[in-house]
Design a protein around this motif. Structure first.
Motif, short mmCIF file in Angstrom:
data_model
loop_
_atom_site.label_atom_id
_atom_site.label_comp_id
_atom_site.label_asym_id
_atom_site.label_seq_id
_atom_site.Cartn_x
_atom_site.Cartn_y
_atom_site.Cartn_z
N LEU A 71 13.57 -14.32 -0.51
CA LEU A 71 13.12 -14.04 -1.87
C LEU A 71 12.85 -12.55 -2.00
O LEU A 71 12.37 -11.92 -1.05
N PRO A 72 13.11 -11.96 -3.18
CA PRO A 72 12.89 -10.52 -3.35
C PRO A 72 11.43 -10.14 -3.14
O PRO A 72 10.53 -10.98 -3.26
N THR A 73 11.20 -8.86 -2.84
CA THR A 73 9.86 -8.33 -2.75
C THR A 73 9.11 -8.63 -4.04
O THR A 73 9.62 -8.42 -5.13
N GLY A 74 7.91 -9.16 -3.92
CA GLY A 74 7.11 -9.47 -5.09
C GLY A 74 7.34 -10.85 -5.67
O GLY A 74 6.75 -11.20 -6.70
N ALA A 75 8.17 -11.67 -5.03
CA ALA A 75 8.48 -13.00 -5.57
C ALA A 75 7.52 -14.07 -5.06
O ALA A 75 7.72 -15.25 -5.32
N ALA A 327 8.76 4.52 7.41
CA ALA A 327 7.52 3.92 7.93
C ALA A 327 6.66 3.36 6.81
O ALA A 327 5.81 2.50 7.04
N PHE A 328 6.87 3.83 5.58
CA PHE A 328 6.08 3.37 4.44
C PHE A 328 6.84 2.26 3.73
O PHE A 328 7.94 2.47 3.24
N GLY A 329 6.29 1.07 3.72
CA GLY A 329 7.02 -0.01 3.05
C GLY A 329 6.38 -1.35 3.22
O GLY A 329 5.83 -1.91 2.28
N MET A 330 6.45 -1.93 4.43
CA MET A 330 5.89 -3.26 4.64
C MET A 330 4.42 -3.28 4.25
O MET A 330 3.64 -2.43 4.64
N GLY A 331 4.04 -4.27 3.46
CA GLY A 331 2.64 -4.42 3.08
C GLY A 331 2.27 -3.67 1.82
O GLY A 331 1.11 -3.69 1.42
N ILE A 332 3.24 -3.00 1.16
CA ILE A 332 2.95 -2.30 -0.07
C ILE A 332 3.01 -3.30 -1.22
O ILE A 332 4.08 -3.64 -1.71
N ILE A 356 14.29 0.00 -2.44
CA ILE A 356 14.30 0.07 -3.90
C ILE A 356 13.67 -1.18 -4.51
O ILE A 356 13.18 -1.15 -5.64
N GLY A 357 13.64 -2.28 -3.74
CA GLY A 357 13.05 -3.51 -4.24
C GLY A 357 11.56 -3.42 -4.45
O GLY A 357 10.96 -4.33 -5.04
N ARG A 358 10.93 -2.36 -4.00
CA ARG A 358 9.50 -2.18 -4.23
C ARG A 358 9.20 -1.67 -5.64
O ARG A 358 8.05 -1.64 -6.05
N ALA A 359 10.22 -1.27 -6.36
CA ALA A 359 10.04 -0.78 -7.72
C ALA A 359 10.18 -1.92 -8.73
O ALA A 359 10.92 -2.88 -8.51
N GLY A 360 9.47 -1.81 -9.83
CA GLY A 360 9.64 -2.72 -10.95
C GLY A 360 9.38 -4.17 -10.66
O GLY A 360 9.98 -5.05 -11.29
N ARG A 361 8.47 -4.45 -9.77
CA ARG A 361 8.17 -5.84 -9.45
C ARG A 361 7.47 -6.56 -10.59
O ARG A 361 7.38 -7.78 -10.61
N ASP A 362 6.96 -5.81 -11.56
CA ASP A 362 6.35 -6.42 -12.74
C ASP A 362 7.38 -6.79 -13.79
O ASP A 362 7.04 -7.29 -14.87
N GLY A 363 8.67 -6.55 -13.50
CA GLY A 363 9.73 -6.89 -14.44
C GLY A 363 10.05 -5.82 -15.45
O GLY A 363 11.02 -5.93 -16.20
#
Length: 578
Positions: A71-75, A327-332, A356-363
């Protein structure tokens, strides 16, 4: 921007025929189970509605299956184990690679009405570890978070085995795969751990896994009678773009200028700028700070306390941007990132997609831009061209084959004259070929008596060379994405085996008018079908259209072939994937 309906979950194996009595009974049971899962999610965690993907995965867990969920980040992947855990007798063990990631998930559980969650890690005091064990043994704690390294301890594993674990969760499961972009050797030890615990139900979770990675996860974790729940990889709210630049100076200035502009407007901040080196992280952050941007650098060379400080500042909206290495990513866990810029291309589309999947997780809309200099990817190939550790392979194979009893890693280290890193890599390669195995208590043993150490070394070298070919092919696919004149979203989704027939309308090539609709049936070679090539062997079709067919081959990685050449010269033969 045209919005497309989100695709529902994909289940690897079918439900019973709905028109049969068994099928109707099955559906009634599933409906009751769904209602129960929804009720627990709402009453305990405050989630008024679970997504179709979350429910599908939970149902399969409750039916007794092992589950791989992509599932995508934030799902909401964590919900997949948090809810069923409350319906199963015995605690839930969550293997998670980072303390920060563990802490975020524990905090989320603590904010709910669920039983307690505890972690056991190297950052704790002895009294904290003692309290955690007591809570687990008396049943007041339901969730236990551990790193894979800790499960290598016999003492810890013995104590966990006494708890009667009912659910074994592997977070960031792509780390188990040598095909993955963040391979971690300690994840290879999880299969014997699972068996040592009596093989409780297993849930493997990841945000990005192309078909080869998924296959590797299933094999290396030893999943039984498993089901796969796959959400669409499409994130239509992300505006994809690439800015090709001829030299470092132009690129540097372009990144500074765009970051400054985005952070100046509250509607387009905060965001991330990914760079490839610690020096670049410090340099970009310093220049942006001098121009008044609230920014910080983040990389693995910083002290842990400094990294944690940047992490917390970013989550509290005290920073408008972080300039970071991978190094910055997991757990954000931040849903409102409005941009992700890459000052250089990473080594694969797997890494790129996850970042890039860390962006726009609010839709809401978010900007994604890669600043591309073609020479960078040639440098990536050079940096990843590591030779097979033949000496280490020979010493490790000879020592293990010469002992009747298994050895601990420490005992092996005393008998071989290579560095710890070389020894670990050699063991991993020999494990991949089956010559060496890990016992339930974490010891290493030579397993294939039909293969002498010399042959084992040859097989290990072949495995290393195959992995290097895969790495180089993924770099070529990264180049293809950066330099395509077609729809970038079609290219990106095709890499993961998902077809998008019409141009997305929300990438730079679509806006420029160079993207075109593509055929998605693949002719004789549909997406995800098995094929064989005379030189490259067996593979899986990842994308196909009127012009090209992209296949990931077992031993040669990704290859993009001319569709007309495939047809005219019969380059591919359809075969079963089994």
């Amino acid at each position: 921007m045209r919005r497309r309906p989100r695709k529902s979950a994909s289940i690897a194996k079918p439900y019973p025929a709905v028109f049969s009595p068994a099928g109707r009974g099955y559906l009634r049971r599933m409906a009751r189970r769904r209602d129960e899962l929804q009720r627990i999610a709402a009453d305990t965690f405050g989630w008024s509605r679970l997504t179709e993907e979350q429910l599908a995965a939970m149902e399969q867990v409750m039916a007794g299956h092992d589950v791989l969920a992509v599932l995508p980040t934030g799902a909401g992947k964590s919900a997949i184990y948090q809810v069923p855990a409350l319906l199963l007798d015995g605690p839930t063990l969550v293997v998670s690679p980072l303390i920060a990631l563990q802490n975020d998930q524990i905090e989320g559980i603590e904010e709910s009405r669920a039983p307690a969650a505890v972690a056991l890690n190297s950052a704790q005091r002895a009294s904290e570890r003692k309290h955690a064990w007591e809570a687990l043994r008396e049943g007041s704690a339901e969730y236990l978070f551990l790193s894979p390294e800790q499960l290598a301890s016999d003492e810890v594993l013995d104590a966990v085995a006494e708890l009667g674990v009912s659910l074994f969760v592997v977070d960031e499961a792509h780390c188990v795969s040598a095909w993955g972009h963040d391979f971690r050797p300690d994840y290879l030890r999880l299969a014997p751990v699972i068996e040592r615990l009596g093989h409780p139900r297993v849930i493997a979770l990841t945000a990005t896994a192309a078909l080869p990675v998924r296959t590797d996860i299933v094999t290396r974790l030893g999943l039984r009678d498993h089901r796969e729940v796959l959400a669409s990889f499409d994130r239509p709210n992300l505006r994809l773009g690439v800015d090709p630049l001829p030299n470092d100076d132009d690129r540097h200035q372009a990144v500074i200028t765009r970051t400054r502009a985005l952070t100046a407007d509250p509607a387009t901040r905060p965001g991330l700028v990914y760079v490839t080196s610690r020096k670049d992280a410090e340099t970009y952050a310093g220049e942006l700070a001098a121009e008044g941007v609230r920014v910080a650098a983040y990389h693995a060379g910083m002290k842990a306390a400094d990294r944690e400080r940047v992490h917390e500042q970013f989550l509290r909206d005290e920073l408008d941007a972080v300039v970071a290495t991978s190094a910055f990513g997991m757990g954000i866990d931040k849903a409102d990132l409005r941009f992700v810029l890459h000052a250089a291309a990473p080594e694969s589309l797997d890494t790129y997609y996850q970042q890039i999947g860390r962006a726009g997780r609010d839709g809401e809309p978010a900007e994604i831009t890669l600043y591309h200099r073609p020479r960078d990817l040639g440098r990536q190939k050079f940096l990843t061209a590591a030779k097979a550790p033949e000496q280490a392979l020979a010493e490790v194979a000879a020592v293990l084959a010469g002992h009747d009893a298994p050895l601990t890693p420490a005992e092996l280290g005393k008998e071989v004259g290579v560095s710890a890193a070389q020894r670990t890599r050699a063991v991993n390669l020999l494990e991949q070929t089956g010559s060496v195995g890990v016992t339930a208590d974490g010891r290493l043993e030579y397993r294939d008596s039909d293969v002498d150490p010399g042959q084992a070394v040859e097989q290990g070298v072949e495995a290393a060379e195959a992995h290097q070919r895969l790495i180089r092919s993924r770099i070529d696919m990264m180049r293809g994405y950066a330099e395509t004149t077609g729809c970038r979203r079609q290219f990106l989704l095709g890499y993961f085996g998902e077809q998008l027939e019409q141009p997305c309308g929300n990438c730079d090539t679509c806006i420029a008018g160079t993207a075109e609709a593509v055929s998605s049936d693949g002719g004789d070679f549909p997406v995800n079908s098995g094929v064989e090539h005379a030189e490259w062997g067996r593979g899986i079709v990842m994308s196909a259209d009127d012009d090209t067919v992209t296949v990931v081959f077992d031993d040669h990685g990704y290859k993009t072939l001319s569709a007309s050449a495939v047809r005219e010269r019969s380059l591919l033969t359809a075969v079963s994937r089994d």
